[in-house]
Every structure is written in structure tokens, then in C-alpha cells.
Design an enzyme around this catalytic site. Structure first.
Site, PDB file in Angstrom:
ATOM      1  N   VAL A 128      13.860 -46.268  34.087  1.00 28.94           N
ATOM      2  CA  VAL A 128      13.550 -45.054  34.850  1.00 28.94           C
ATOM      3  C   VAL A 128      14.199 -45.017  36.228  1.00 28.94           C
ATOM      4  CG1 VAL A 128      11.369 -44.591  33.639  1.00 28.94           C
ATOM      5  CG2 VAL A 128      11.339 -45.916  35.773  1.00 28.94           C
ATOM      6  N   ASN A 156       4.806 -42.716  33.544  1.00 29.15           N
ATOM      7  CA  ASN A 156       3.845 -43.833  33.604  1.00 29.15           C
ATOM      8  C   ASN A 156       4.485 -45.149  34.041  1.00 29.15           C
ATOM      9  OD1 ASN A 156       1.365 -45.481  32.547  1.00 29.15           O
ATOM     10  ND2 ASN A 156       3.132 -46.279  31.399  1.00 29.15           N
ATOM     11  N   SER A 169      -2.482 -44.297  42.027  1.00 28.09           N
ATOM     12  CA  SER A 169      -3.426 -45.426  41.991  1.00 28.09           C
ATOM     13  C   SER A 169      -4.431 -45.263  43.114  1.00 28.09           C
ATOM     14  CB  SER A 169      -2.667 -46.749  42.198  1.00 28.09           C
ATOM     15  OG  SER A 169      -3.585 -47.802  42.443  1.00 28.09           O
ATOM     16  N   TYR A 190       3.302 -51.734  47.099  1.00 33.92           N
ATOM     17  CA  TYR A 190       2.777 -50.993  45.940  1.00 33.92           C
ATOM     18  C   TYR A 190       1.962 -49.789  46.416  1.00 33.92           C
ATOM     19  CZ  TYR A 190       0.199 -50.141  41.567  1.00 33.92           C
ATOM     20  OH  TYR A 190      -0.345 -49.569  40.442  1.00 33.92           O
ATOM     21  N   ALA A 191       1.094 -50.007  47.403  1.00 32.18           N
ATOM     22  CA  ALA A 191       0.258 -48.912  47.915  1.00 32.18           C
ATOM     23  C   ALA A 191       1.125 -47.787  48.461  1.00 32.18           C
ATOM     24  CB  ALA A 191      -0.688 -49.436  48.995  1.00 32.18           C
ATOM     25  N   ALA A 192       2.164 -48.170  49.208  1.00 34.33           N
ATOM     26  CA  ALA A 192       3.067 -47.141  49.756  1.00 34.33           C
ATOM     27  C   ALA A 192       3.733 -46.370  48.624  1.00 34.33           C
ATOM     28  CB  ALA A 192       4.118 -47.812  50.647  1.00 34.33           C
ATOM     29  N   SER A 193       4.140 -47.091  47.588  1.00 30.12           N
ATOM     30  CA  SER A 193       4.834 -46.411  46.478  1.00 30.12           C
ATOM     31  C   SER A 193       3.889 -45.458  45.759  1.00 30.12           C
ATOM     32  CB  SER A 193       5.425 -47.440  45.500  1.00 30.12           C
ATOM     33  OG  SER A 193       4.431 -48.015  44.671  1.00 30.12           O
ATOM     34  N   LYS A 194       2.630 -45.845  45.600  1.00 35.12           N
ATOM     35  CA  LYS A 194       1.701 -44.989  44.858  1.00 35.12           C
ATOM     36  C   LYS A 194       1.222 -43.802  45.694  1.00 35.12           C
ATOM     37  CE  LYS A 194       1.972 -46.883  40.884  1.00 35.12           C
ATOM     38  NZ  LYS A 194       2.375 -46.131  39.679  1.00 35.12           N
ATOM     39  N   ILE A 227      -7.720 -51.429  35.892  1.00 37.88           N
ATOM     40  CA  ILE A 227      -7.726 -51.247  34.449  1.00 37.88           C
ATOM     41  C   ILE A 227      -7.227 -52.545  33.805  1.00 37.88           C
ATOM     42  CG2 ILE A 227      -6.871 -49.794  32.559  1.00 37.88           C
ATOM     43  CD1 ILE A 227      -8.498 -48.270  34.798  1.00 37.88           C
TER      44      ILE A 227
HETATM   45  P1  NAD Z   1       1.929 -52.508  32.453  1.00 39.67           P
HETATM   46  O1  NAD Z   1       2.641 -53.482  33.311  1.00 39.67           O
HETATM   47  O2  NAD Z   1       1.039 -53.014  31.377  1.00 39.67           O
HETATM   48  O3  NAD Z   1       2.985 -51.490  31.792  1.00 39.67           O
HETATM   49  C1  NAD Z   1       3.992 -50.896  32.574  1.00 39.67           C
HETATM   50  C2  NAD Z   1       5.037 -50.307  31.662  1.00 39.67           C
HETATM   51  O4  NAD Z   1       6.100 -49.765  32.472  1.00 39.67           O
HETATM   52  C3  NAD Z   1       5.678 -51.339  30.732  1.00 39.67           C
HETATM   53  O5  NAD Z   1       5.912 -50.731  29.481  1.00 39.67           O
HETATM   54  C4  NAD Z   1       6.998 -51.646  31.445  1.00 39.67           C
HETATM   55  O6  NAD Z   1       7.995 -52.111  30.569  1.00 39.67           O
HETATM   56  C5  NAD Z   1       7.347 -50.275  32.003  1.00 39.67           C
HETATM   57  N1  NAD Z   1       8.308 -50.335  33.099  1.00 39.67           N
HETATM   58  C6  NAD Z   1       8.204 -51.043  34.243  1.00 39.67           C
HETATM   59  N2  NAD Z   1       9.296 -50.866  34.999  1.00 39.67           N
HETATM   60  C7  NAD Z   1      10.106 -50.011  34.329  1.00 39.67           C
HETATM   61  C8  NAD Z   1      11.371 -49.435  34.593  1.00 39.67           C
HETATM   62  N3  NAD Z   1      12.037 -49.710  35.721  1.00 39.67           N
HETATM   63  N4  NAD Z   1      11.909 -48.604  33.662  1.00 39.67           N
HETATM   64  C9  NAD Z   1      11.250 -48.328  32.541  1.00 39.67           C
HETATM   65  N5  NAD Z   1      10.033 -48.821  32.219  1.00 39.67           N
HETATM   66  C10 NAD Z   1       9.482 -49.665  33.112  1.00 39.67           C
HETATM   67  O7  NAD Z   1       1.143 -51.556  33.461  1.00 39.67           O
HETATM   68  P2  NAD Z   1      -0.129 -50.599  33.248  1.00 39.67           P
HETATM   69  O8  NAD Z   1      -1.293 -51.296  33.807  1.00 39.67           O
HETATM   70  O9  NAD Z   1      -0.163 -50.060  31.876  1.00 39.67           O
HETATM   71  O10 NAD Z   1       0.251 -49.448  34.290  1.00 39.67           O
HETATM   72  C11 NAD Z   1       0.845 -48.220  33.911  1.00 39.67           C
HETATM   73  C12 NAD Z   1       0.936 -47.344  35.146  1.00 39.67           C
HETATM   74  O11 NAD Z   1      -0.367 -47.167  35.699  1.00 39.67           O
HETATM   75  C13 NAD Z   1       1.808 -47.930  36.263  1.00 39.67           C
HETATM   76  O12 NAD Z   1       2.522 -46.904  36.905  1.00 39.67           O
HETATM   77  C14 NAD Z   1       0.776 -48.542  37.194  1.00 39.67           C
HETATM   78  O13 NAD Z   1       1.253 -48.668  38.507  1.00 39.67           O
HETATM   79  C15 NAD Z   1      -0.351 -47.548  37.061  1.00 39.67           C
HETATM   80  N6  NAD Z   1      -1.663 -48.092  37.441  1.00 39.67           N
HETATM   81  C16 NAD Z   1      -2.192 -49.148  36.756  1.00 39.67           C
HETATM   82  C17 NAD Z   1      -3.426 -49.660  37.165  1.00 39.67           C
HETATM   83  C18 NAD Z   1      -4.084 -50.820  36.468  1.00 39.67           C
HETATM   84  O14 NAD Z   1      -5.135 -51.279  36.950  1.00 39.67           O
HETATM   85  N7  NAD Z   1      -3.546 -51.345  35.370  1.00 39.67           N
HETATM   86  C19 NAD Z   1      -4.086 -49.084  38.247  1.00 39.67           C
HETATM   87  C20 NAD Z   1      -3.513 -48.020  38.914  1.00 39.67           C
HETATM   88  C21 NAD Z   1      -2.290 -47.526  38.505  1.00 39.67           C
END
Ligand code: NAD
Length: 244
Positions: free
Chosen positions: A61, A87, A139, A152-156, A185
Site C-alpha cells: 500500500v 486496513n 485507533s 503510531y499514535a501520530a500516524s493514526k 484487539i
Molecule cells: P495485523 O498486523 O494482524 O494485520 C495487518 C495487515 O496489514 C497484515 O495483513 C499485513 O500484511 C498488512 N500490511 C502491513 N503493512 C502493509 C503494507 N505496507 N502493504 C500492504 N499490506 C500491509 O494487524 P491488525 O491488528 O489486524 O490491524 C489491522 C488494522 O487495524 C491496522 O491498520 C491497525 O493499525 C489497526 N488497529 C489495530 C488494533 C489492534 O488492537 N489490533 C487497534 C487499533 C487499530
């Protein structure tokens, strides 16, 4: 339940966690789903694990032209794009004094630039039909901040403002843009946090537990579908009431 029969959806980072659960939730509601992952084999395996009208494609991405080409190809192959879920995301912890430039580049390159690339490409594909729904992954950390997670916080926080800003631009094209802001999560992303941190998070969560990927996916599906037809520019917490 949201009916997505006849809809075409794209989910980035769909090989595991929230992305995989979202691809499954959208497919369960009748959508044709294209999920992406950085690795083509893993993306195809993830799609096969859901079955039905779900296919897997490779996508980085952070690469704007690759995102644009993939979204155009999906819209051409399926004749339309109705739903896009930006995502894909990464999390690396570091205290502020320890943050290296490459960590900042990775956080911003995937979480911020990757989200903007996806929203931009999806919006271009949706504009012609004057309809569409885009959901991005913010987030609770982006809304409140978190020690050890400055980059991470800044990015979100930026991701939340991608939703708020593009919702203002794209409403005239019938395109809605919303964000979900999960709490903690249970996925691979949070597995590294360690028992002490996770126990502390649970203690500060009124519902008294961590969330599941399916619980986030169901909210994303709600925002993606017509039940949320007058909802745009919102950042919706899915956090069990977590107080950070
Ligand atoms: P995860 O690490 O299990 O999955 C992340 C997915 O993104 C993976 O499939 C990975 O291969 C893909 N990915 C990462 N970098 C990429 C890139 N440069 N190009 C293409 N694909 C890429 O994470 P998750 O917990 O399922 O989180 C999903 C989203 O939700 C993220 O954006 C994360 O920041 C956000 N989020 C998660 C939580 C949590 O507690 N798990 C909380 C808040 C926000």
C-alpha cells in the site's frame, strides 16, 4: 443484517487479523471481495480460507502507482467498486528518545501514505457511479496518545483526519468515508504487547476484556453498507469503553 449482495469490496491487509475478519464479514453479507496482502501466496491462501467470491491479490500500500493499478484492475474486472477498507497497517513501539528515522518512515509510509493512496484510488473508481463507502482503520491511540507509541499514535491521528477531510470532499459524489478506532484487539499486532500491558489495558476497559477481530469487522461492515447511509466523516470507537 447488512445486505451486500451485488457489491464489490476491496480490503487491504486482508491476510490476517481485522482485515481477514472484515473480508469474511463482507463476503458473508453477499459481497464479492478482493483482499490484498504484501505476499501474493498468503493473500490467495487467505482468500481460499474464506471461499466463495473472495480472491487474493498482492499489494504494497505504500506504493501509490501499485495501489492505483490494482484498484483500476478490480473495478474493470468486476465492473464496479462499492466498498474499500483501508486496513493495512503496522505498529512498532519505541520510546520517544529511541525512535529512529526508519521507524517513522515505516509508520507514516504504510499507515498514512498507504491509507491516502487507497482512499484516493477507491474514490476515483467510485466517483463515476456517484456511490461508494470507504472505511479506514484509525485507533484509540490516535485519539488519546499512548506512551511508547508516539509514531503510531501520530500516524493514526492522521488516518482519522483522512476520513474527516475526504468525507468533506467526496460527499458530493455520494461517497461516504468513515473510520473505526479500535481499542486493543486480539491479533498478531497486539500479541507482542506482553501480559502486563494487556492486563493493564483490560483493567481500563469497562467491558473487562480485549476485543476480537470479528467485533471490529462487524462495525466496518455496518459502516460499509446502506444501514449507515447518512453516516460520513465519523471516527467510531470499537474499544469496549477503554480509557487511555
Ligand atoms: P495485523 O498486523 O494482524 O494485520 C495487518 C495487515 O496489514 C497484515 O495483513 C499485513 O500484511 C498488512 N500490511 C502491513 N503493512 C502493509 C503494507 N505496507 N502493504 C500492504 N499490506 C500491509 O494487524 P491488525 O491488528 O489486524 O490491524 C489491522 C488494522 O487495524 C491496522 O491498520 C491497525 O493499525 C489497526 N488497529 C489495530 C488494533 C489492534 O488492537 N489490533 C487497534 C487499533 C487499530
Amino acid at each position: 443484517m447488512t445486505d451486500l449482495a451485488g457489491r464489490v469490496a476491496l480490503v487491504t491487509g486482508g491476510t490476517r487479523g481485522i482485515g481477514l475478519a472484515t473480508a469474511r464479514a463482507l463476503a458473508d453479507a453477499g459481497a464479492t471481495v478482493v483482499l490484498t496482502g504484501r505476499d501474493e501466496t498468503r493473500a490467495k491462501e487467505a482468500a481460499a480460507s474464506i471461499g466463495g467470491a473472495v480472491t487474493g491479490r498482492a499489494l504494497e500500500v505504500g506504493d501509490a502507482s501499485a495501489v492505483s493499478a490494482l484498484v483500476r484492475a478490480v473495478a474493470k474486472e468486476h465492473g464496479r467498486l462499492d466498498i474499500a477498507v483501508a486496513n493495512a497497517g503496522v505498529l512498532e513501539d519505541a520510546l520517544v528518545g529511541m525512535i529512529r528515522e526508519d521507524l517513522v518512515d515505516r509508520m507514516l509510509g504504510t499507515n498514512v501514505a498507504g491509507t491516502i493512496h487507497t482512499v484516493q484510488a477507491a474514490a476515483r473508481a467510485m466517483m463515476r457511479r456517484k456511490a461508494g463507502s470507504i472505511v479506514v482503520l484509525a485507533s484509540i491511540v490516535g485519539e488519546r496518545g499512548s506512551a511508547g507509541q508516539t509514531a503510531y499514535a501520530a500516524s493514526k491521528a492522521a488516518v482519522a483526519n483522512v476520513a474527516r477531510s475526504t468525507a468533506k470532499e467526496l460527499g458530493r459524489y455520494g461517497i461516504r468515508v468513515n473510520a473505526v478506532a479500535p481499542g486493543v484487539i486480539e491479533t498478531d499486532m497486539t500479541a507482542h504487547l506482553g501480559e502486563r500491558v494487556l492486563a493493564d489495558r483490560v483493567e481500563h476497559t469497562p467491558l473487562g476484556r480485549l476485543g476480537t477481530a470479528d467485533e471490529v469487522a462487524r462495525v466496518i461492515r455496518f459502516l460499509a453498507g446502506d444501514e449507515a447511509s447518512f453516516v460520513t466523516g465519523q471516527v467510531l470507537g470499537v474499544d469496549g469503553g477503554l480509557v487511555l
